[in-house]
Design a protein around this motif. Structure first.
Motif, PDB file in Angstrom:
ATOM      1  N   LYS A 180      -7.312 -94.860 -23.251  1.00 39.61           N
ATOM      2  CA  LYS A 180      -6.035 -94.381 -22.220  1.00 39.61           C
ATOM      3  C   LYS A 180      -5.216 -93.317 -22.639  1.00 39.61           C
ATOM      4  CE  LYS A 180      -3.957 -97.540 -19.994  1.00 39.61           C
ATOM      5  NZ  LYS A 180      -3.334 -98.827 -19.650  1.00 39.61           N
ATOM      6  N   SER A 181      -5.332 -93.016 -23.614  1.00 41.19           N
ATOM      7  CA  SER A 181      -4.323 -91.811 -24.340  1.00 41.19           C
ATOM      8  C   SER A 181      -4.963 -90.647 -24.027  1.00 41.19           C
ATOM      9  CB  SER A 181      -3.871 -92.087 -25.782  1.00 41.19           C
ATOM     10  OG  SER A 181      -5.044 -92.083 -26.441  1.00 41.19           O
ATOM     11  N   CYS A 182      -6.213 -90.549 -23.632  1.00 39.92           N
ATOM     12  CA  CYS A 182      -6.912 -89.124 -23.406  1.00 39.92           C
ATOM     13  C   CYS A 182      -7.927 -89.312 -22.510  1.00 39.92           C
ATOM     14  CB  CYS A 182      -7.229 -88.775 -24.948  1.00 39.92           C
ATOM     15  SG  CYS A 182      -8.282 -89.738 -25.910  1.00 39.92           S
ATOM     16  N   ALA A 183      -7.966 -90.134 -21.716  1.00 42.50           N
ATOM     17  CA  ALA A 183      -9.069 -90.275 -20.632  1.00 42.50           C
ATOM     18  C   ALA A 183      -8.506 -91.239 -19.549  1.00 42.50           C
ATOM     19  CB  ALA A 183     -10.430 -91.040 -21.132  1.00 42.50           C
ATOM     20  N   PRO A 184      -9.320 -91.071 -18.191  1.00 44.68           N
ATOM     21  CA  PRO A 184      -8.690 -91.734 -17.112  1.00 44.68           C
ATOM     22  C   PRO A 184      -8.867 -93.293 -17.230  1.00 44.68           C
ATOM     23  CG  PRO A 184     -10.320 -90.158 -16.349  1.00 44.68           C
ATOM     24  CD  PRO A 184     -10.421 -90.258 -17.865  1.00 44.68           C
ATOM     25  N   ALA A 185      -8.287 -93.964 -16.549  1.00 46.23           N
ATOM     26  CA  ALA A 185      -7.972 -95.601 -16.801  1.00 46.23           C
ATOM     27  C   ALA A 185      -9.323 -96.121 -16.175  1.00 46.23           C
ATOM     28  CB  ALA A 185      -6.980 -96.141 -16.334  1.00 46.23           C
ATOM     29  N   CYS A 186     -10.040 -96.965 -16.878  1.00 39.84           N
ATOM     30  CA  CYS A 186     -11.116 -97.439 -16.326  1.00 39.84           C
ATOM     31  C   CYS A 186     -11.473 -99.034 -16.925  1.00 39.84           C
ATOM     32  CB  CYS A 186     -12.647 -96.713 -16.595  1.00 39.84           C
ATOM     33  SG  CYS A 186     -12.486 -95.105 -16.114  1.00 39.84           S
ATOM     34  N   TYR A 187     -11.475-100.049 -15.960  1.00 44.97           N
ATOM     35  CA  TYR A 187     -11.744-101.138 -16.340  1.00 44.97           C
ATOM     36  C   TYR A 187     -13.022-101.993 -15.668  1.00 44.97           C
ATOM     37  CZ  TYR A 187      -6.962-101.226 -18.259  1.00 44.97           C
ATOM     38  OH  TYR A 187      -5.961-100.540 -19.186  1.00 44.97           O
TER      39      TYR A 187
END
Length: 286
Positions: free
Chosen positions: A269-276
């Motif tokens: 999450k610190s360097c990429a889009p949020a994905c779950y």
């Protein structure tokens, strides 16, 4: 007198046998109940009016004041119990599974992720479960686990490609009409630990299971296809190597329906889009 004694001696076994029968035989409602002593055991049997022994579903013996019960099963639809052992519970993980895999921007989110232009109808997963095990907890509950190996493909729409530059992962837009396909893929191994309820229905089991799973991910790629062929954009999408999921399975016999929701992000999450990741599909056992 001597002849009388001889006759009396000959009749004694018959009289004793008759006395024994009268002591151990009772008649009620046209049926005969026989109570017999066999080597220190007391056995009860029932005969109908014609003298034929009635089929027994249960025989009770009394030995030194203790009761020993034996169950006789005559129907092929009833699981047989031998020596008091219960039917061994088994797990119902599918050997092969396939389903949709989406990557919404929040935990247990609905649909895809518009922020990264996902194409839900083309995003899918498949895999196998070559190993599984179960431990009985109660007559109908078992603790189960398995080894799952699979592949996941998440597709994007329009002309967007996932790329990484200067350590950050984001969506890069290509020229209109240039892309035929754009997606990320990765390999996954999951170790679910689930509590399963099962009930015998006919010749197969009805079952429901739920529990967490540990997920290990690697071999990630971001690729796209054009008229010239397939291209690899990057092998670094800031993939989180470990994840934790909540899983649910339900089915009958060899058919399984499953759902899974990730409780941890797919990408950092610190360097990429949020994905779950959220997945649902069907599995087939063997």
């Amino acid at each position: 007198m001597r002849h009388f004694i001889i006759i009396l001696a000959a009749l004694l076994p018959i009289v004793a046998h008759a006395a024994e029968k009268s002591d151990t035989t009772r008649t009620a409602d046209g049926k005969t109940l026989v109570i017999d002593e066999r080597g220190g055991k007391t056995v009860v049997q029932m005969f109908d009016g014609s003298g034929s022994r009635m089929a027994k579903t249960r025989e009770v013996e009394f030995v030194d004041g203790q009761e020993i019960e034996r169950v006789y099963v005559t129907s092929p639809f009833i699981p047989k119990i031998v020596g008091g052992d219960k039917r061994r519970l088994k797990n119902h993980y599918p050997f092969f599974y396939i389903g949709f895999n989406q990557i919404p921007g929040s935990i247990m989110g609905a649909g895809g992720n518009t922020g990264i232009h996902t194409k839900d109808s083309k995003s899918w997963e498949w895999g196998i479960m070559p190993l599984s095990m179960s431990f009985g907890l109660t007559n109908s509950m078992a603790l189960t686990s398995a080894l799952s190996i699979g592949k996941v493909h998440n597709h994007f729409q329009d002309n967007y490609v996932m790329t990484t530059a200067d350590g950050r992962t984001y969506m890069r837009q290509e020229g209109e009409g240039r892309l035929r396909k754009s997606y990320i893929s990765y390999t996954v191994v999951r170790l679910p630990v689930m509590v399963e309820w099962q009930k015998r229905m006919g010749r197969s089991d009805l079952f429901v299971a739920a529990g967490p799973s540990l997920e290990m991910r690697w071999n990630a790629h971001s690729r796209y296809r054009t008229d010239e062929g397939k291209h690899t954009e990057t092998d670094d999408i800031n993939l989180c190597p470990l994840g934790v999921n909540l899983e649910l399975r339900a089915g009958y016999g060899c058919l399984t329906l499953y759902g899974r929701a990730s409780l941890t992000p797919l990408l950092k999450k610190s360097c990429a889009p949020a994905c779950y990741p959220v997945a649902f599909g069907i599995g087939i056992g063997i």
